[in-house]
Scaffold this motif. Structure first.
Motif, PDB file in Angstrom:
ATOM      1  N   ALA A  24      -3.724  -6.267   0.816  1.00  0.00           N
ATOM      2  CA  ALA A  24      -3.864  -5.277   1.397  1.00  0.00           C
ATOM      3  C   ALA A  24      -3.543  -5.015   2.642  1.00  0.00           C
ATOM      4  O   ALA A  24      -2.697  -5.860   3.595  1.00  0.00           O
ATOM      5  N   GLU A  25      -3.482  -3.755   3.424  1.00  0.00           N
ATOM      6  CA  GLU A  25      -2.900  -3.316   4.166  1.00  0.00           C
ATOM      7  C   GLU A  25      -3.510  -4.652   5.538  1.00  0.00           C
ATOM      8  O   GLU A  25      -4.918  -5.167   5.378  1.00  0.00           O
ATOM      9  N   LEU A  26      -3.067  -4.959   6.623  1.00  0.00           N
ATOM     10  CA  LEU A  26      -3.798  -6.094   7.951  1.00  0.00           C
ATOM     11  C   LEU A  26      -5.030  -5.182   8.345  1.00  0.00           C
ATOM     12  O   LEU A  26      -4.588  -3.906   8.101  1.00  0.00           O
ATOM     13  N   LYS A  27      -5.488  -6.021   9.250  1.00  0.00           N
ATOM     14  CA  LYS A  27      -7.176  -5.400   9.112  1.00  0.00           C
ATOM     15  C   LYS A  27      -7.748  -6.470  10.016  1.00  0.00           C
ATOM     16  O   LYS A  27      -7.285  -7.365  10.515  1.00  0.00           O
ATOM     17  N   VAL A  28      -8.916  -5.591  11.067  1.00  0.00           N
ATOM     18  CA  VAL A  28      -9.677  -6.645  11.727  1.00  0.00           C
ATOM     19  C   VAL A  28     -10.213  -7.806  11.468  1.00  0.00           C
ATOM     20  O   VAL A  28     -10.517  -7.202  10.342  1.00  0.00           O
ATOM     21  N   ALA A 127       4.523  -6.056   6.448  1.00  0.00           N
ATOM     22  CA  ALA A 127       2.344  -6.075   6.396  1.00  0.00           C
ATOM     23  C   ALA A 127       1.788  -5.109   7.439  1.00  0.00           C
ATOM     24  O   ALA A 127       0.767  -5.254   7.697  1.00  0.00           O
ATOM     25  N   TYR A 128       2.685  -5.524   8.892  1.00  0.00           N
ATOM     26  CA  TYR A 128       2.060  -4.356   9.401  1.00  0.00           C
ATOM     27  C   TYR A 128       2.689  -2.660   9.438  1.00  0.00           C
ATOM     28  O   TYR A 128       3.816  -2.402   9.083  1.00  0.00           O
ATOM     29  N   SER A 129       1.798  -1.863  10.099  1.00  0.00           N
ATOM     30  CA  SER A 129       1.651  -0.570   9.912  1.00  0.00           C
ATOM     31  C   SER A 129       3.085   0.142   8.872  1.00  0.00           C
ATOM     32  O   SER A 129       3.761   0.442   9.475  1.00  0.00           O
ATOM     33  N   PRO A 130       2.320   0.105   7.379  1.00  0.00           N
ATOM     34  CA  PRO A 130       3.059   1.022   6.711  1.00  0.00           C
ATOM     35  C   PRO A 130       3.506   1.609   6.428  1.00  0.00           C
ATOM     36  O   PRO A 130       4.799   2.167   6.145  1.00  0.00           O
ATOM     37  N   GLU A 131       2.753   2.493   7.319  1.00  0.00           N
ATOM     38  CA  GLU A 131       3.760   3.983   7.636  1.00  0.00           C
ATOM     39  C   GLU A 131       4.083   4.524   8.511  1.00  0.00           C
ATOM     40  O   GLU A 131       5.019   5.120   8.720  1.00  0.00           O
ATOM     41  N   GLY A 132       3.971   2.367   9.373  1.00  0.00           N
ATOM     42  CA  GLY A 132       4.666   3.249  11.122  1.00  0.00           C
ATOM     43  C   GLY A 132       5.021   3.559  12.268  1.00  0.00           C
ATOM     44  O   GLY A 132       5.207   3.391  13.433  1.00  0.00           O
ATOM     45  N   PHE A 133       3.194   3.864  11.865  1.00  0.00           N
ATOM     46  CA  PHE A 133       2.322   4.881  13.131  1.00  0.00           C
ATOM     47  C   PHE A 133       1.504   4.312  13.969  1.00  0.00           C
ATOM     48  O   PHE A 133       0.492   4.669  14.870  1.00  0.00           O
ATOM     49  N   ASP A 134       0.698   2.517  13.289  1.00  0.00           N
ATOM     50  CA  ASP A 134      -0.310   2.429  13.489  1.00  0.00           C
ATOM     51  C   ASP A 134       0.094   1.057  14.772  1.00  0.00           C
ATOM     52  O   ASP A 134       1.436   1.073  15.133  1.00  0.00           O
ATOM     53  N   THR A 135      -0.419   0.864  15.899  1.00  0.00           N
ATOM     54  CA  THR A 135      -0.997   0.370  17.108  1.00  0.00           C
ATOM     55  C   THR A 135      -1.767  -1.539  16.739  1.00  0.00           C
ATOM     56  O   THR A 135      -3.327  -1.197  15.980  1.00  0.00           O
ATOM     57  N   TYR A 136      -1.256  -2.215  17.119  1.00  0.00           N
ATOM     58  CA  TYR A 136      -2.302  -3.358  16.107  1.00  0.00           C
ATOM     59  C   TYR A 136      -2.559  -4.041  17.883  1.00  0.00           C
ATOM     60  O   TYR A 136      -1.636  -4.056  18.558  1.00  0.00           O
ATOM     61  N   ILE A 137      -3.965  -4.415  17.820  1.00  0.00           N
ATOM     62  CA  ILE A 137      -4.544  -5.413  19.431  1.00  0.00           C
ATOM     63  C   ILE A 137      -4.552  -6.543  18.569  1.00  0.00           C
ATOM     64  O   ILE A 137      -5.570  -6.629  18.066  1.00  0.00           O
ATOM     65  N   LEU A 138      -4.032  -7.305  19.021  1.00  0.00           N
ATOM     66  CA  LEU A 138      -4.752  -8.736  19.154  1.00  0.00           C
ATOM     67  C   LEU A 138      -5.679  -9.212  19.941  1.00  0.00           C
ATOM     68  O   LEU A 138      -4.636  -9.473  21.115  1.00  0.00           O
ATOM     69  N   ASP A 139      -6.024 -10.430  19.875  1.00  0.00           N
ATOM     70  CA  ASP A 139      -6.561 -11.414  20.854  1.00  0.00           C
ATOM     71  C   ASP A 139      -5.945 -12.041  21.135  1.00  0.00           C
ATOM     72  O   ASP A 139      -4.755 -13.180  20.619  1.00  0.00           O
ATOM     73  N   GLU A 140      -6.155 -13.524  21.871  1.00  0.00           N
ATOM     74  CA  GLU A 140      -5.468 -14.294  21.977  1.00  0.00           C
ATOM     75  C   GLU A 140      -5.097 -16.186  21.305  1.00  0.00           C
ATOM     76  O   GLU A 140      -4.027 -16.618  21.737  1.00  0.00           O
ATOM     77  N   GLU A 141      -5.446 -15.539  20.350  1.00  0.00           N
ATOM     78  CA  GLU A 141      -5.357 -16.323  18.973  1.00  0.00           C
ATOM     79  C   GLU A 141      -4.596 -15.851  18.063  1.00  0.00           C
ATOM     80  O   GLU A 141      -3.828 -15.978  17.125  1.00  0.00           O
ATOM     81  N   GLY A 142      -4.095 -14.605  18.495  1.00  0.00           N
ATOM     82  CA  GLY A 142      -3.061 -13.704  17.473  1.00  0.00           C
ATOM     83  C   GLY A 142      -4.318 -13.143  15.927  1.00  0.00           C
ATOM     84  O   GLY A 142      -3.232 -13.173  15.061  1.00  0.00           O
TER      85      GLY A 142
END
Length: 167
Positions: A24-28, A127-142
């Motif tokens: 599945a798409e990456l999630k929180v 694996a990130y943003s399959p449609e190409g327009f999402d933004t991901y925010i990662l914590d200090e550990e990735g």
């Protein structure tokens, strides 16, 4: 002509299949998949380069995309505040076929100072943003702490990103 269509269709199918084959798409809560991307300099950009710091990853098309340039201009306006919130920002371009020259055009158009990277056809960040327009925010550990959905004309902007970073 038929050959080009077959090749293009096959590539699209493979891209879609590879996204679904990876799950599945990456999630929180997911660990962000590692990547190494081409950059403007000879040194590649690696996800590991940002360890120990929050990271905002956004995906764009190329210097000819008005929606991309609008988002980059807005993100540059908020870049200092994003850094003050303890994060860095990485913009990944997936259709900038002119490479470093295209990234230079983007910098000239937008006056952007944040890091840029190239991943044509989402080869390494599929694996990130399959449609190409999402933004991901990662914590200090990735680990992914937020996924901000975007569409071609409507991308996550600085204010929305800062709300998440300041929580």
């Amino acid at each position: 002509m038929l050959f080009k269509w077959l090749v293009g269709s096959s590539l699209c199918f493979l891209l879609l299949f590879s996204v679904h084959a990876n799950g599945a798409e990456l999630k929180v809560g997911d660990k962000a998949p590692a990547f190494t991307l081409d950059a403007e300099s000879a040194e590649p950009v690696k996800l590991a380069d940002f360890k120990g710091k929050k990271l905002v990853i956004t995906f764009n098309r190329a210097n000819w995309c008005p929606f991309c340039m609008k988002q980059i201009t807005d993100l540059q306006k908020h870049y200092g505040d994003i850094q003050d919130a303890g994060a860095d920002l990485l913009v990944v371009f997936r259709e900038e076929a002119t490479g470093a020259e295209g990234l230079k055009k983007i910098r000239e158009k937008t006056k952007a100072t944040m890091p840029f990277a190239l991943d044509l056809e989402a080869e390494k960040t599929g694996a990130y943003s399959p449609e190409g327009f999402d933004t991901y925010i990662l914590d200090e550990e990735g680990t992914i702490i937020a996924v901000l959905e975007g569409t071609k004309p409507d991308r996550p902007m600085g204010d929305e990103i800062l709300k998440v970073l300041r929580k």
